[in-house]
Design an enzyme around this catalytic site. Sequence first.
Site, PDB file in Angstrom:
ATOM      1  N   CYS A  16     -59.357 119.422  52.904  1.00 49.15           N
ATOM      2  CA  CYS A  16     -58.643 119.153  51.655  1.00 49.15           C
ATOM      3  C   CYS A  16     -58.822 117.724  51.182  1.00 49.15           C
ATOM      4  O   CYS A  16     -58.741 117.457  49.982  1.00 49.15           O
ATOM      5  CB  CYS A  16     -57.163 119.476  51.818  1.00 49.15           C
ATOM      6  SG  CYS A  16     -56.389 118.671  53.235  1.00 49.15           S
ATOM      7  N   GLU A  19     -48.522 120.143  52.342  1.00 48.17           N
ATOM      8  CA  GLU A  19     -49.783 119.404  52.299  1.00 48.17           C
ATOM      9  C   GLU A  19     -50.786 120.354  51.657  1.00 48.17           C
ATOM     10  O   GLU A  19     -51.240 121.310  52.281  1.00 48.17           O
ATOM     11  CB  GLU A  19     -50.195 118.982  53.715  1.00 48.17           C
ATOM     12  CG  GLU A  19     -51.183 117.846  53.719  1.00 48.17           C
ATOM     13  CD  GLU A  19     -52.601 118.319  53.512  1.00 48.17           C
ATOM     14  OE1 GLU A  19     -53.092 118.183  52.363  1.00 48.17           O
ATOM     15  OE2 GLU A  19     -53.205 118.838  54.451  1.00 48.17           O
TER      16      GLU A  19
END
Length: 509
Positions: A293, A259
Amino acid sequence: MGGHWKYDNMFIDGGWTQSDALGVIEVIDPATEEVIGSVPDADVKAADAAVEAARRAFDEGPWSRMSPRERGVMLRRFAAVLDERHDALKELVMAETGSTGFLADYIQVRGTIDIAQWVADAVEHAVQWTEVSPPVGGPIGMAGHAVVREPAGVVAAITPFNFPFFLNIVKVIPALAAGCTVILKPHPWTPLNAYEIARAAQDAGLPPGVLNVITGGVEVGEVLTTHPMVDMVTFTGSTPTGRRIMAAAAPTVKRLQLELGGKSASIVLDDVPEEHVAGMGVMTSMVHAGQGCAIQTRVLLPEHLLDAYVEGARNSLSYLKVGDPREKDTFIGPLIREQQRERVEDYVQSGLAEGAELVFGGRRPDHLAKGFFYEPTLFINARNDMRIAQEEIFGPVLTVITYRTEAEAIRIANDSIYGLGGGVVTANTARGFNVARRIRAGNVAVQTVGPQVSNFEALAGTGPGWSAEQAGRIGITGVFGGFKQSGVGREWGHHGIEEFTELKAISWA
């Protein structure tokens, strides 16, 4: 509070061991710059010992051979211990990360414990562990086949500094639920909560070696990503580091769940009225000082709405208090370290040098002598080829780009190496859905302008088993992960458990 959380040993093979260490890692509170604890700086021997313990526990111990129900029972005890320690964990995580209280309640701590509880409860039924076909007759008797899910094996979990407790749990608990054994390596800046997770696992009675926690730097990470006894690596962090992990794992063909970074765009469509645009502000891009993010750090606006947006953004500053995250009215806490703040400053200077217009922010707050704080920053009239529009800043910086047509907006949104998140704001849900389908990203939110349900309480009682609490829980339903260079694999929900499994076909005759 200095030195309050001090750990002298690493958690390996079910106990606290004084394995070899290079020294001590001091942990500081980013809001005060005070030392709040310390952990050992592990060397490669400690990393090897942790891997060997996890391998032994997987191959020889009972964990991988337990039924999902049996593992669920033990994980419920694990989650219950974490729940009992909620208040202490909240204090720790806020000190370690600089997180504000509301973020600690929603995601960082309370929401994270909810995820642990959900996985423990759901592991038996949320995943289809076995698919069995009806037996058929053959020339030598009855025959058939089954597809079964089995644990992937030994998992190395490597986590970042921004949401450490959340990401530790999102990786560790689903991996354990699948029957894997885990070596957890937290970021050196935020390792303390990982040791509290180890304490909870020990107190909950998890078998030795099922969960191991070690702290250290790049060398420890290299051991975990290259070790032949490690079957899978799960990592959250930057895309450059993800590339290095992928390369390191290639010789042993490890399974990967990555990720990685993002530069998510929010497209405001031309059917949105000026009054709504004026009320949008910049708050959602400034959560956790921009250290997320999936935060939407590019806003794509029709040219005719730019003035209304800028006026509203200026007005929203009154709600964006920068300061001590322990004060209830603080919205923006500190960046994690001085080098992160310097990184943000470098990006701001690049934006100015490349011709973007700074509306506000772009500097350190005058009133805060201590802590790694930075003012909320807004750029307009930017181009999508600028660094501030293409690279992940990881700070409280928002970039506005104008467009002329819907097709141009979609092209700009997709003009990125990343594909983690995105958003669409529109007056028409169907139009918003169709635009969302054209955005190359793993997570896209469509906001329809107009009368909407404004609180989760309104959902309570609308169907069997529905509640306001369930409606707002992050990390439990849906999936999270990215397209392109934003990663490989998915987290959350049953998909997050299935990532840690292998499919096996068994036939019989």
